[in-house]
Design a protein around this motif. Structure first.
Motif, PDB file in Angstrom:
ATOM      1  N   VAL A  19     -19.013  -9.532   9.852  1.00  0.00           N
ATOM      2  CA  VAL A  19     -17.933  -9.809   8.914  1.00  0.00           C
ATOM      3  C   VAL A  19     -16.781 -10.482   9.650  1.00  0.00           C
ATOM      4  CG1 VAL A  19     -16.241  -8.752   7.366  1.00  0.00           C
ATOM      5  CG2 VAL A  19     -18.589  -7.882   7.436  1.00  0.00           C
ATOM      6  N   ALA A  20     -16.172 -11.488   9.018  1.00  0.00           N
ATOM      7  CA  ALA A  20     -15.062 -12.203   9.645  1.00  0.00           C
ATOM      8  C   ALA A  20     -13.972 -11.230  10.069  1.00  0.00           C
ATOM      9  CB  ALA A  20     -14.503 -13.239   8.675  1.00  0.00           C
ATOM     10  N   PRO A  21     -13.361 -11.435  11.244  1.00  0.00           N
ATOM     11  CA  PRO A  21     -12.379 -10.474  11.763  1.00  0.00           C
ATOM     12  C   PRO A  21     -11.222 -10.193  10.810  1.00  0.00           C
ATOM     13  CG  PRO A  21     -13.006 -12.039  13.470  1.00  0.00           C
ATOM     14  CD  PRO A  21     -13.643 -12.512  12.205  1.00  0.00           C
ATOM     15  N   GLU A  22     -10.757 -11.216  10.095  1.00  0.00           N
ATOM     16  CA  GLU A  22      -9.626 -10.974   9.196  1.00  0.00           C
ATOM     17  C   GLU A  22     -10.007 -10.044   8.053  1.00  0.00           C
ATOM     18  OE1 GLU A  22     -11.135 -15.244   8.247  1.00  0.00           O
ATOM     19  OE2 GLU A  22     -10.965 -13.880   9.975  1.00  0.00           O
ATOM     20  N   PHE A  23     -11.281 -10.054   7.646  1.00  0.00           N
ATOM     21  CA  PHE A  23     -11.734  -9.144   6.591  1.00  0.00           C
ATOM     22  C   PHE A  23     -11.762  -7.708   7.124  1.00  0.00           C
ATOM     23  CE2 PHE A  23     -12.685 -13.046   4.662  1.00  0.00           C
ATOM     24  CZ  PHE A  23     -13.025 -12.858   3.333  1.00  0.00           C
ATOM     25  N   VAL A  24     -12.162  -7.558   8.377  1.00  0.00           N
ATOM     26  CA  VAL A  24     -12.155  -6.229   8.990  1.00  0.00           C
ATOM     27  C   VAL A  24     -10.730  -5.710   9.104  1.00  0.00           C
ATOM     28  CG1 VAL A  24     -12.750  -4.912  11.054  1.00  0.00           C
ATOM     29  CG2 VAL A  24     -14.278  -6.726  10.240  1.00  0.00           C
ATOM     30  N   GLY A  30      -6.055  -0.709   5.045  1.00  0.00           N
ATOM     31  CA  GLY A  30      -6.194   0.334   4.034  1.00  0.00           C
ATOM     32  C   GLY A  30      -6.396   1.694   4.648  1.00  0.00           C
ATOM     33  N   ARG A  31      -7.200   1.761   5.694  1.00  0.00           N
ATOM     34  CA  ARG A  31      -7.392   3.041   6.376  1.00  0.00           C
ATOM     35  C   ARG A  31      -6.077   3.520   6.992  1.00  0.00           C
ATOM     36  NH1 ARG A  31     -12.298   0.364   8.446  1.00  0.00           N
ATOM     37  NH2 ARG A  31     -14.076   1.098   7.230  1.00  0.00           N
ATOM     38  N   ASP A  32      -5.302   2.577   7.524  1.00  0.00           N
ATOM     39  CA  ASP A  32      -4.032   2.961   8.130  1.00  0.00           C
ATOM     40  C   ASP A  32      -3.055   3.528   7.098  1.00  0.00           C
ATOM     41  OD1 ASP A  32      -5.010   2.061  10.537  1.00  0.00           O
ATOM     42  OD2 ASP A  32      -3.986   0.123  10.457  1.00  0.00           O
ATOM     43  N   ALA A  33      -3.193   3.097   5.839  1.00  0.00           N
ATOM     44  CA  ALA A  33      -2.294   3.588   4.792  1.00  0.00           C
ATOM     45  C   ALA A  33      -2.471   5.075   4.535  1.00  0.00           C
ATOM     46  CB  ALA A  33      -2.526   2.806   3.498  1.00  0.00           C
ATOM     47  N   ARG A  34      -3.589   5.642   4.969  1.00  0.00           N
ATOM     48  CA  ARG A  34      -3.792   7.084   4.784  1.00  0.00           C
ATOM     49  C   ARG A  34      -2.798   7.905   5.598  1.00  0.00           C
ATOM     50  NH1 ARG A  34     -10.261   6.987   6.015  1.00  0.00           N
ATOM     51  NH2 ARG A  34     -10.828   5.332   4.530  1.00  0.00           N
ATOM     52  N   THR A  35      -2.222   7.295   6.632  1.00  0.00           N
ATOM     53  CA  THR A  35      -1.241   8.017   7.447  1.00  0.00           C
ATOM     54  C   THR A  35       0.031   8.279   6.654  1.00  0.00           C
ATOM     55  OG1 THR A  35      -2.110   6.992   9.462  1.00  0.00           O
ATOM     56  CG2 THR A  35       0.096   7.964   9.582  1.00  0.00           C
ATOM     57  N   THR A 424     -13.274  -1.454 -14.855  1.00  0.00           N
ATOM     58  CA  THR A 424     -12.507  -2.591 -15.352  1.00  0.00           C
ATOM     59  C   THR A 424     -11.151  -2.683 -14.674  1.00  0.00           C
ATOM     60  OG1 THR A 424     -13.632  -2.432 -17.490  1.00  0.00           O
ATOM     61  CG2 THR A 424     -11.539  -3.638 -17.441  1.00  0.00           C
ATOM     62  N   LEU A 425     -10.491  -1.538 -14.516  1.00  0.00           N
ATOM     63  CA  LEU A 425      -9.207  -1.524 -13.811  1.00  0.00           C
ATOM     64  C   LEU A 425      -9.388  -2.003 -12.373  1.00  0.00           C
ATOM     65  CD1 LEU A 425      -6.187  -0.781 -13.847  1.00  0.00           C
ATOM     66  CD2 LEU A 425      -6.850   1.532 -13.137  1.00  0.00           C
ATOM     67  N   ALA A 426     -10.473  -1.586 -11.727  1.00  0.00           N
ATOM     68  CA  ALA A 426     -10.731  -2.023 -10.354  1.00  0.00           C
ATOM     69  C   ALA A 426     -10.900  -3.537 -10.276  1.00  0.00           C
ATOM     70  CB  ALA A 426     -11.975  -1.313  -9.812  1.00  0.00           C
ATOM     71  N   ARG A 427     -11.572  -4.145 -11.260  1.00  0.00           N
ATOM     72  CA  ARG A 427     -11.729  -5.602 -11.254  1.00  0.00           C
ATOM     73  C   ARG A 427     -10.367  -6.291 -11.319  1.00  0.00           C
ATOM     74  NH1 ARG A 427     -15.787  -4.225 -15.085  1.00  0.00           N
ATOM     75  NH2 ARG A 427     -17.889  -4.377 -14.203  1.00  0.00           N
ATOM     76  N   GLY A 428      -9.483  -5.788 -12.181  1.00  0.00           N
ATOM     77  CA  GLY A 428      -8.156  -6.377 -12.285  1.00  0.00           C
ATOM     78  C   GLY A 428      -7.371  -6.246 -10.996  1.00  0.00           C
ATOM     79  N   HIS A 429      -7.440  -5.079 -10.371  1.00  0.00           N
ATOM     80  CA  HIS A 429      -6.737  -4.871  -9.106  1.00  0.00           C
ATOM     81  C   HIS A 429      -7.363  -5.696  -7.989  1.00  0.00           C
ATOM     82  CE1 HIS A 429      -4.884  -0.688 -10.246  1.00  0.00           C
ATOM     83  NE2 HIS A 429      -4.383  -1.701 -10.941  1.00  0.00           N
ATOM     84  N   ALA A 430      -8.687  -5.866  -8.015  1.00  0.00           N
ATOM     85  CA  ALA A 430      -9.354  -6.645  -6.971  1.00  0.00           C
ATOM     86  C   ALA A 430      -8.940  -8.108  -7.034  1.00  0.00           C
ATOM     87  CB  ALA A 430     -10.875  -6.519  -7.112  1.00  0.00           C
ATOM     88  N   ARG A 431      -8.660  -8.609  -8.251  1.00  0.00           N
ATOM     89  CA  ARG A 431      -8.221  -9.997  -8.389  1.00  0.00           C
ATOM     90  C   ARG A 431      -6.754 -10.167  -7.991  1.00  0.00           C
ATOM     91  NH1 ARG A 431     -12.041 -10.132 -12.752  1.00  0.00           N
ATOM     92  NH2 ARG A 431     -10.613  -9.026 -14.126  1.00  0.00           N
ATOM     93  N   SER A 432      -5.932  -9.177  -8.267  1.00  0.00           N
ATOM     94  CA  SER A 432      -4.487  -9.340  -8.079  1.00  0.00           C
ATOM     95  C   SER A 432      -3.978  -8.770  -6.764  1.00  0.00           C
ATOM     96  CB  SER A 432      -3.732  -8.671  -9.233  1.00  0.00           C
ATOM     97  OG  SER A 432      -3.878  -7.259  -9.183  1.00  0.00           O
ATOM     98  N   GLY A 433      -4.783  -7.933  -6.097  1.00  0.00           N
ATOM     99  CA  GLY A 433      -4.382  -7.323  -4.837  1.00  0.00           C
ATOM    100  C   GLY A 433      -5.430  -7.571  -3.770  1.00  0.00           C
ATOM    101  N   ASP A 434      -5.384  -6.763  -2.728  1.00  0.00           N
ATOM    102  CA  ASP A 434      -6.344  -6.907  -1.629  1.00  0.00           C
ATOM    103  C   ASP A 434      -7.450  -5.877  -1.806  1.00  0.00           C
ATOM    104  OD1 ASP A 434      -7.776  -6.989   0.774  1.00  0.00           O
ATOM    105  OD2 ASP A 434      -6.001  -7.547   1.923  1.00  0.00           O
ATOM    106  N   ARG A 435      -8.599  -6.320  -2.291  1.00  0.00           N
ATOM    107  CA  ARG A 435      -9.698  -5.406  -2.583  1.00  0.00           C
ATOM    108  C   ARG A 435     -10.213  -4.711  -1.332  1.00  0.00           C
ATOM    109  NH1 ARG A 435     -11.163 -10.547  -2.365  1.00  0.00           N
ATOM    110  NH2 ARG A 435     -13.095 -11.163  -1.342  1.00  0.00           N
ATOM    111  N   LEU A 436     -10.158  -5.404  -0.188  1.00  0.00           N
ATOM    112  CA  LEU A 436     -10.636  -4.768   1.043  1.00  0.00           C
ATOM    113  C   LEU A 436      -9.685  -3.666   1.497  1.00  0.00           C
ATOM    114  CD1 LEU A 436     -11.732  -7.998   1.363  1.00  0.00           C
ATOM    115  CD2 LEU A 436     -12.756  -6.868   3.337  1.00  0.00           C
TER     116      LEU A 436
END
Length: 489
Positions: A19-24, A30-35, A424-436
């Protein structure tokens, strides 16, 4: 991040090296946001000692609306705890703002309860299932929408008399649907994630497969088929036949006060400007610039008549108009709806928006979140002869619109519907935010799921308490009732 691992004690599996480094990096953010916002602390709900009076919040909101219609809003909200929940997006936004959040920003629907999802037609004439109300749309933390969606199933399930286990299954289904759909979007090819949508044919196949597995009843299949059939019949010609007649040789919208009031029947100075018709003509001419494409079919229509209408529970009291246009002749009608766009209830808690008008905020938010949007969706800012500036957004009144009635859902049908709404809500958020980033925060475990379930149950309790306070305020005369006159009488 101890204490915030998967249910089996493992940390999330690292992304493949291919996977491209920027995707990782995006997933790792997102994992860091758990802090700062551990998944296990997303619930339950605990009101603060200085929580604002819910009735006072509603009273403040009413000052921005047409006061002669506000009692109708309160009457509709008094019908049940779920009806109250539908009209109290401001109260929940105020409460969500008191807790730590992920900081993972998406375009929020802002009022993502279960009745704000449904069927509608795309410009390509396909019937799809998506979110359909964006009056409160605003950028904010993704979990705010999901908490409102999950709580709506808890509130509606109690009203329907579902058991505790059945309500939990519905709430949990909405969260699991969201989490799995977001993970699929994060793992998908970029364009596949962007193009993803849920159409009527897919819905039919999905629900029949669920029935064959014993997870849905024949009744659920029959209700979906009926909803699809009804939506396809609910087009502009049907609306024209129901709302318009010929009077003195002219097309006119049929009066049905207070729900439908022709412009000429409104008392001057009460709810209209002295030149409201002229203002709406200007709005129609100017709003064409906000529509897609260099040449749009709206240019071939002319204005005929308009009437003030009353919207759904949350928007009762804001100005809304039905505008009748005709094209080639009187048998070629178009009905538009122009709705006042007020500041989102989220804005006071998340800071000022970036758009020039509230109408633009609604339209751009809707275009971001929906898989496809109405061909006539646009906006305009209008200054009336009274000097007051109002923002509007404009769309077709009806165009293959339909939905599932939550009052008739079975427990298994409601759980399936909850999962589809979550997806459906996830699809909307995936388009408007960062799904990864969102997928990285959610992970594979159940910590987030359990926390949101606890939140929904506790906030359903809070909704019942607020509903009781609301009913008491109406009974005491603090809030106006139909025919009581001004607020407080």
């Amino acid at each position: 991040m101890a204490g915030d691992r998967n249910a089996d004690g493992r940390d999330d599996v690292a992304a493949p090296d291919a996977v491209a480094p920027e995707f990782v990096l995006r997933r790792n953010r997102g994992r860091d946001a758990r802090t700062r916002a551990p998944r296990s602390r997303q619930g339950p709900w605990h009101p603060s000692a200085d929580r604002p009076d819910p009735v006072a919040l509603l009273e403040g909101q009413a000052t921005t609306r047409d006061l002669d219609i506000v009692p109708l809003r309160y009457e509709r909200m008094s019908a049940s705890p779920f009806a109250f929940f539908r009209g109290s997006a401001l109260l929940m936004a105020s409460d969500l703002a008191t807790a730590a959040h992920t900081g993972i920003t998406v375009q929020l629907c802002g009022d993502a309860h279960l009745s704000n999802f449904g069927l509608f037609g795309t410009p390509e004439r396909r019937l799809i299932f998506d979110m359909n109300d964006f009056d409160e749309t605003f950028p904010g933390p993704f979990e705010w929408d999901l908490k409102r969606l999950a709580t709506s199933f808890a509130v509606a399930g109690r009203q329907r008399g579902f058991s505790t286990e059945e309500i939990d299954a519905c709430v949990r289904a909405s969260i699991v649907g969201y989490r799995k759909a977001m993970r699929r979007a994060a793992d998908a090819h970029v364009l596949d994630a962007w193009y993803d949508r849920f159409d009527a044919d897919g819905a039919r196949r999905r629900i029949r497969a669920e029935r064959d597995r014993g997870r849905a009843e024949d009744e659920t299949v029959a209700r979906l088929d009926a909803a699809i059939k009804k939506a396809r019949k609910r087009d502009r010609m049907r609306s024209f036949a129901q709302l318009v007649h010929v009077q003195d040789g002219q097309l006119r919208i049929i009066p049905n006060p207070p729900l439908v009031t022709p412009v000429e029947d409104l008392l001057p100075g009460a709810v209209q400007d002295l030149d409201e018709v002229g203002i709406m003509r200007d709005l129609l001419a100017a709003y064409q610039d906000t529509l897609p494409g260099d040449r749009h079919p709206i240019s071939e229509y002319r204005y005929r008549h308009m009437a003030r209408t009353v919207g759904g529970i949350g928007s009762v009291g804001t100005r809304a108009w039905v505008i009748l246009l005709s094209g080639r002749d009187d048998s070629d009608p178009l009905l538009l709806q122009a709705k006042t766009a007020q500041p989102s209830v989220l804005e006071r808690f998340l800071g000022p928006g970036t758009h020039d008008s509230e109408g633009e905020r609604v339209v751009r938010g809707q275009r971001l979140m929906q898989a496809a949007s109405d061909l006539f969706l646009g906006w305009q800012r209008v200054t009336g002869t009274d000097g007051v500036t109002r923002d509007f957004y404009v769309r077709q009144l009806h165009d293959w619109k339909g939905g599932i009635d939550p009052e008739t859902m079975t427990p298994r049908g409601a759980a399936l519907y909850a999962r589809i709404c979550g997806e459906t809500l996830a699809r909307g958020h995936a388009r408007s935010g960062d799904r990864l980033e969102i997928a990285g925060y959610l992970g594979r475990g159940r910590a987030f799921e359990e926390a949101i379930c606890a939140f929904a149950d506790a906030y359903a309790d809070q909704n019942e308490e607020d509903y009781a306070a609301f009913l008491a305020a109406r009974a005491s005369g603090r809030l106006p009732t139909m025919g009581s006159g001004e607020p407080g009488r």
